[in-house]
Design a protein around this motif. Structure first.
Motif, PDB file in Angstrom:
ATOM      1  N   GLY A 114       0.827  -1.152   0.076  1.00 43.78           N
ATOM      2  CA  GLY A 114       0.007  -0.038   0.017  1.00 43.78           C
ATOM      3  C   GLY A 114       0.828   1.254   0.008  1.00 43.78           C
ATOM      4  N   ALA A 115       2.089   1.053   0.462  1.00 46.54           N
ATOM      5  CA  ALA A 115       2.777   2.415   0.662  1.00 46.54           C
ATOM      6  C   ALA A 115       3.253   2.596  -0.635  1.00 46.54           C
ATOM      7  CB  ALA A 115       3.949   1.975   1.485  1.00 46.54           C
ATOM      8  N   GLN A 116       3.477   1.565  -1.491  1.00 43.32           N
ATOM      9  CA  GLN A 116       4.043   1.653  -2.881  1.00 43.32           C
ATOM     10  C   GLN A 116       3.031   2.634  -3.817  1.00 43.32           C
ATOM     11  OE1 GLN A 116       7.362   1.163  -3.650  1.00 43.32           O
ATOM     12  NE2 GLN A 116       6.977   0.594  -1.297  1.00 43.32           N
ATOM     13  N   ILE A 117       1.778   2.066  -3.419  1.00 37.64           N
ATOM     14  CA  ILE A 117       0.493   2.700  -4.259  1.00 37.64           C
ATOM     15  C   ILE A 117       0.418   4.120  -3.822  1.00 37.64           C
ATOM     16  CG2 ILE A 117      -1.967   2.509  -4.631  1.00 37.64           C
ATOM     17  CD1 ILE A 117      -0.509   0.294  -5.985  1.00 37.64           C
ATOM     18  N   LYS A 118       0.525   4.384  -2.492  1.00 37.98           N
ATOM     19  CA  LYS A 118       0.253   5.796  -1.913  1.00 37.98           C
ATOM     20  C   LYS A 118       1.473   6.728  -2.468  1.00 37.98           C
ATOM     21  CE  LYS A 118      -2.050   7.450   1.338  1.00 37.98           C
ATOM     22  NZ  LYS A 118      -3.645   7.948   1.565  1.00 37.98           N
ATOM     23  N   GLN A 119       2.482   6.026  -2.803  1.00 39.38           N
ATOM     24  CA  GLN A 119       3.464   6.872  -3.591  1.00 39.38           C
ATOM     25  C   GLN A 119       3.216   7.101  -5.108  1.00 39.38           C
ATOM     26  OE1 GLN A 119       7.579   5.919  -1.971  1.00 39.38           O
ATOM     27  NE2 GLN A 119       6.539   4.538  -0.582  1.00 39.38           N
ATOM     28  N   GLY A 120       2.374   6.562  -5.537  1.00 41.54           N
ATOM     29  CA  GLY A 120       1.990   6.737  -7.108  1.00 41.54           C
ATOM     30  C   GLY A 120       2.453   5.828  -7.923  1.00 41.54           C
ATOM     31  N   LYS A 121       3.003   4.429  -7.376  1.00 41.86           N
ATOM     32  CA  LYS A 121       3.509   3.323  -8.144  1.00 41.86           C
ATOM     33  C   LYS A 121       2.054   2.256  -8.562  1.00 41.86           C
ATOM     34  CE  LYS A 121       8.012   3.948  -6.847  1.00 41.86           C
ATOM     35  NZ  LYS A 121       8.320   3.291  -5.792  1.00 41.86           N
ATOM     36  N   SER A 122       2.614   1.791  -9.532  1.00 40.06           N
ATOM     37  CA  SER A 122       1.363   1.046 -10.298  1.00 40.06           C
ATOM     38  C   SER A 122       1.183  -0.304  -9.286  1.00 40.06           C
ATOM     39  CB  SER A 122       1.689   0.581 -11.609  1.00 40.06           C
ATOM     40  OG  SER A 122       2.803  -0.149 -11.845  1.00 40.06           O
ATOM     41  N   PRO A 123       0.212  -0.972  -9.424  1.00 43.18           N
ATOM     42  CA  PRO A 123      -0.187  -2.144  -8.863  1.00 43.18           C
ATOM     43  C   PRO A 123       1.240  -3.333  -9.252  1.00 43.18           C
ATOM     44  CG  PRO A 123      -2.128  -1.643  -9.483  1.00 43.18           C
ATOM     45  CD  PRO A 123      -1.242  -0.592 -10.034  1.00 43.18           C
ATOM     46  N   GLU A 124       1.607  -3.134 -10.499  1.00 41.95           N
ATOM     47  CA  GLU A 124       2.755  -4.035 -10.977  1.00 41.95           C
ATOM     48  C   GLU A 124       4.098  -3.706 -10.354  1.00 41.95           C
ATOM     49  OE1 GLU A 124      -0.480  -4.265 -13.339  1.00 41.95           O
ATOM     50  OE2 GLU A 124       0.642  -2.627 -12.923  1.00 41.95           O
ATOM     51  N   GLN A 125       4.303  -2.369 -10.364  1.00 42.42           N
ATOM     52  CA  GLN A 125       5.504  -1.915  -9.625  1.00 42.42           C
ATOM     53  C   GLN A 125       5.612  -2.178  -8.062  1.00 42.42           C
ATOM     54  OE1 GLN A 125       5.114   2.181 -10.920  1.00 42.42           O
ATOM     55  NE2 GLN A 125       6.899   2.186 -11.905  1.00 42.42           N
ATOM     56  N   ALA A 126       4.200  -2.090  -7.413  1.00 45.18           N
ATOM     57  CA  ALA A 126       4.091  -2.586  -5.975  1.00 45.18           C
ATOM     58  C   ALA A 126       4.485  -3.906  -5.730  1.00 45.18           C
ATOM     59  CB  ALA A 126       2.682  -2.060  -5.514  1.00 45.18           C
ATOM     60  N   THR A 127       3.745  -4.882  -6.500  1.00 43.51           N
ATOM     61  CA  THR A 127       4.280  -6.276  -6.477  1.00 43.51           C
ATOM     62  C   THR A 127       5.679  -6.482  -6.667  1.00 43.51           C
ATOM     63  OG1 THR A 127       2.088  -6.770  -7.519  1.00 43.51           O
ATOM     64  CG2 THR A 127       3.506  -8.425  -7.346  1.00 43.51           C
ATOM     65  N   ALA A 128       6.272  -5.896  -7.835  1.00 45.67           N
ATOM     66  CA  ALA A 128       7.571  -6.257  -7.835  1.00 45.67           C
ATOM     67  C   ALA A 128       8.567  -5.922  -6.590  1.00 45.67           C
ATOM     68  CB  ALA A 128       7.989  -5.333  -8.855  1.00 45.67           C
ATOM     69  N   TYR A 129       8.125  -4.761  -5.896  1.00 48.49           N
ATOM     70  CA  TYR A 129       8.415  -4.108  -4.748  1.00 48.49           C
ATOM     71  C   TYR A 129       8.686  -5.015  -3.634  1.00 48.49           C
ATOM     72  CZ  TYR A 129       9.630  -1.726  -0.525  1.00 48.49           C
ATOM     73  OH  TYR A 129      10.112  -1.457   0.831  1.00 48.49           O
ATOM     74  N   LEU A 130       7.505  -5.991  -3.605  1.00 44.74           N
ATOM     75  CA  LEU A 130       7.471  -7.141  -2.570  1.00 44.74           C
ATOM     76  C   LEU A 130       8.229  -8.059  -2.633  1.00 44.74           C
ATOM     77  CD1 LEU A 130       3.337  -7.399  -2.032  1.00 44.74           C
ATOM     78  CD2 LEU A 130       4.992  -6.484  -0.522  1.00 44.74           C
ATOM     79  N   GLU A 131       8.603  -8.438  -3.880  1.00 41.38           N
ATOM     80  CA  GLU A 131       9.614  -9.482  -4.224  1.00 41.38           C
ATOM     81  C   GLU A 131      10.956  -9.052  -3.860  1.00 41.38           C
ATOM     82  OE1 GLU A 131      11.551 -12.203  -7.875  1.00 41.38           O
ATOM     83  OE2 GLU A 131       9.325 -11.347  -8.079  1.00 41.38           O
ATOM     84  N   GLN A 132      11.428  -7.681  -4.203  1.00 40.84           N
ATOM     85  CA  GLN A 132      12.496  -7.308  -3.997  1.00 40.84           C
ATOM     86  C   GLN A 132      12.921  -7.219  -2.298  1.00 40.84           C
ATOM     87  OE1 GLN A 132      12.424  -3.234  -5.871  1.00 40.84           O
ATOM     88  NE2 GLN A 132      14.777  -3.615  -5.844  1.00 40.84           N
ATOM     89  N   LEU A 133      11.585  -6.918  -1.621  1.00 39.83           N
ATOM     90  CA  LEU A 133      11.678  -6.831  -0.204  1.00 39.83           C
ATOM     91  C   LEU A 133      12.116  -8.061   0.685  1.00 39.83           C
ATOM     92  CD1 LEU A 133      11.231  -5.488   2.649  1.00 39.83           C
ATOM     93  CD2 LEU A 133       8.626  -5.842   2.206  1.00 39.83           C
ATOM     94  N   PHE A 134      11.181  -9.005  -0.133  1.00 40.55           N
ATOM     95  CA  PHE A 134      11.373 -10.530   0.521  1.00 40.55           C
ATOM     96  C   PHE A 134      12.461 -11.280   0.052  1.00 40.55           C
ATOM     97  CE2 PHE A 134       7.086  -9.719   2.295  1.00 40.55           C
ATOM     98  CZ  PHE A 134       7.080 -10.606   3.167  1.00 40.55           C
ATOM     99  N   ARG A 135      13.428 -10.752  -0.855  1.00 37.18           N
ATOM    100  CA  ARG A 135      14.509 -11.496  -1.271  1.00 37.18           C
ATOM    101  C   ARG A 135      15.484 -10.865  -0.086  1.00 37.18           C
ATOM    102  NH1 ARG A 135      15.174 -14.242  -5.351  1.00 37.18           N
ATOM    103  NH2 ARG A 135      13.186 -14.137  -7.073  1.00 37.18           N
TER     104      ARG A 135
END
Length: 331
Positions: free
Chosen positions: A165-186
């Motif tokens: 949600g923080a990514q969405i709140k910053q104006g990112k797309s759902p796809e970008q937000a999902t990619a962020y989650l993968e980066q994070l969990f790595r």
């Protein structure tokens, strides 16, 4: 069914504790069993004696079981006795409603069935040596992030939705937000079963930052752990449900206990333990900062939609991410 029964019995053996000083051996008050997620243990250690001093709580004894929210809900489904259930998030309560173990109108009160609130924060070593303040900082190379497994821990699901949600709140797309989650969990070296186990891992020396409930960070500081915490500008409002079960052997006392937890006196105890109160009278004097980019699970579609999209073990986004990084989501 045998596996589920063994699971419930094992969890019961691991998580059941008797309340210190619970007294009440006489007076005919009966006994209540509280089954809860892992983090509010210290709060209930203070709240139960307070309830026992009231007319409704006189002579009532308690047993308590704590663990990952999802695990606790499954244990009750599998036969773990419970009079009162307190979970990290609403879907764990919904499971019991669907099984007829909690009434459909459990959330009909003015608080919508919630007993406490919190927000997701970043817990760091004392002095925040890596200067971790934003969600972007969590995905930098070499930063180790501690967060529990979202398929056993309610706290972990809040963490995931806060990050997305923080990514969405910053104006990112759902796809970008999902990619962020993968980066994070790595960047997550170990995923414990519960938020409390994750805290133990972190204070034990593993990781640079832990994504956690605000109240867990406050609990750690109250225990003189050498940690600081930062509330990111974009974070999610955590809402924690509580209910009396339909299988309660002492439903009147169970309801009295839940009612007591919503009183100003009890809500102040929650505040003292780091929780944001749902009682408006107490909230008016509680000194909690409001993040500029605070959002709710409803802003992301609500738990019913979120659970399917993110946490379905076969087709959810998190199942896909966990599979990519080699982490089990369970059966």
């Amino acid at each position: 069914m045998k596996v589920r029964a063994r699971f419930a019995a094992g969890l019961l053996a691991a998580g059941m504790v008797l309340a210190a000083g619970c007294g009440g051996s006489g007076g005919g008050g009966g006994k209540l069993t509280l089954v809860a997620y892992s983090t509010p243990r210290e709060a209930y250690e203070a709240l139960i004696p307070g309830f026992q001093k009231t007319d409704a709580g006189k002579g009532v004894s308690f047993s308590q079981s704590y663990g990952g929210s999802g695990d606790q809900a499954r244990a009750v489904q599998s036969g773990l006795a419970a009079d009162v259930v307190a979970f990290s998030l609403e879907p764990d309560m919904t499971k019991l409603v669907d099984d007829g173990l909690v009434a459909k109108d459990w959330n009909a009160n003015q608080y919508k069935g919630m007993v406490t609130d919190s927000v997701v924060v970043f817990v760091t070593r004392k002095g925040n040596p890596k200067n971790i303040r934003t969600w972007d900082d969590l995905v930098k190379p070499g930063v180790e992030v501690i967060t529990p497994n979202p398929f056993t821990s309610g706290g972990a699901r809040w963490n995931v939705m806060a990050a997305y949600g923080a990514q969405i709140k910053q104006g990112k797309s759902p796809e970008q937000a999902t990619a962020y989650l993968e980066q994070l969990f790595r960047n997550v070296p170990v995923q414990d079963k519960s938020a409390r186990e994750a805290l133990q891992t972190f204070v034990g020396g593993k990781g640079d930052v832990m994504i956690a409930y605000e109240n867990e960070a406050i609990t750690a500081q109250q225990k003189d752990q050498q940690v600081d915490y930062t509330i990111p500008d974009q974070t999610i409002l955590i809402e924690n449900p509580i209910a009396v079960t339909t299988k309660s052997k002492n439903p009147e006392k169970a309801k009295a206990f839940v009612d007591y937890l919503l009183t100003p006196q009890a809500q102040q105890v929650f505040v003292d333990k780091g929780y944001r109160p749902v009682n408006a009278q107490v909230a008016a004097t509680a000194n909690f900062p409001k993040p500029s980019g605070l959002f709710t699970i409803a802003d992301l579609g609500g738990w019913s939609e979120v659970n399917k999209k993110f946490f379905d073990k076969q087709a959810g986004l998190m199942a896909d991410i966990e599979q990519k990084i080699g982490v089990s989501v369970g059966s």
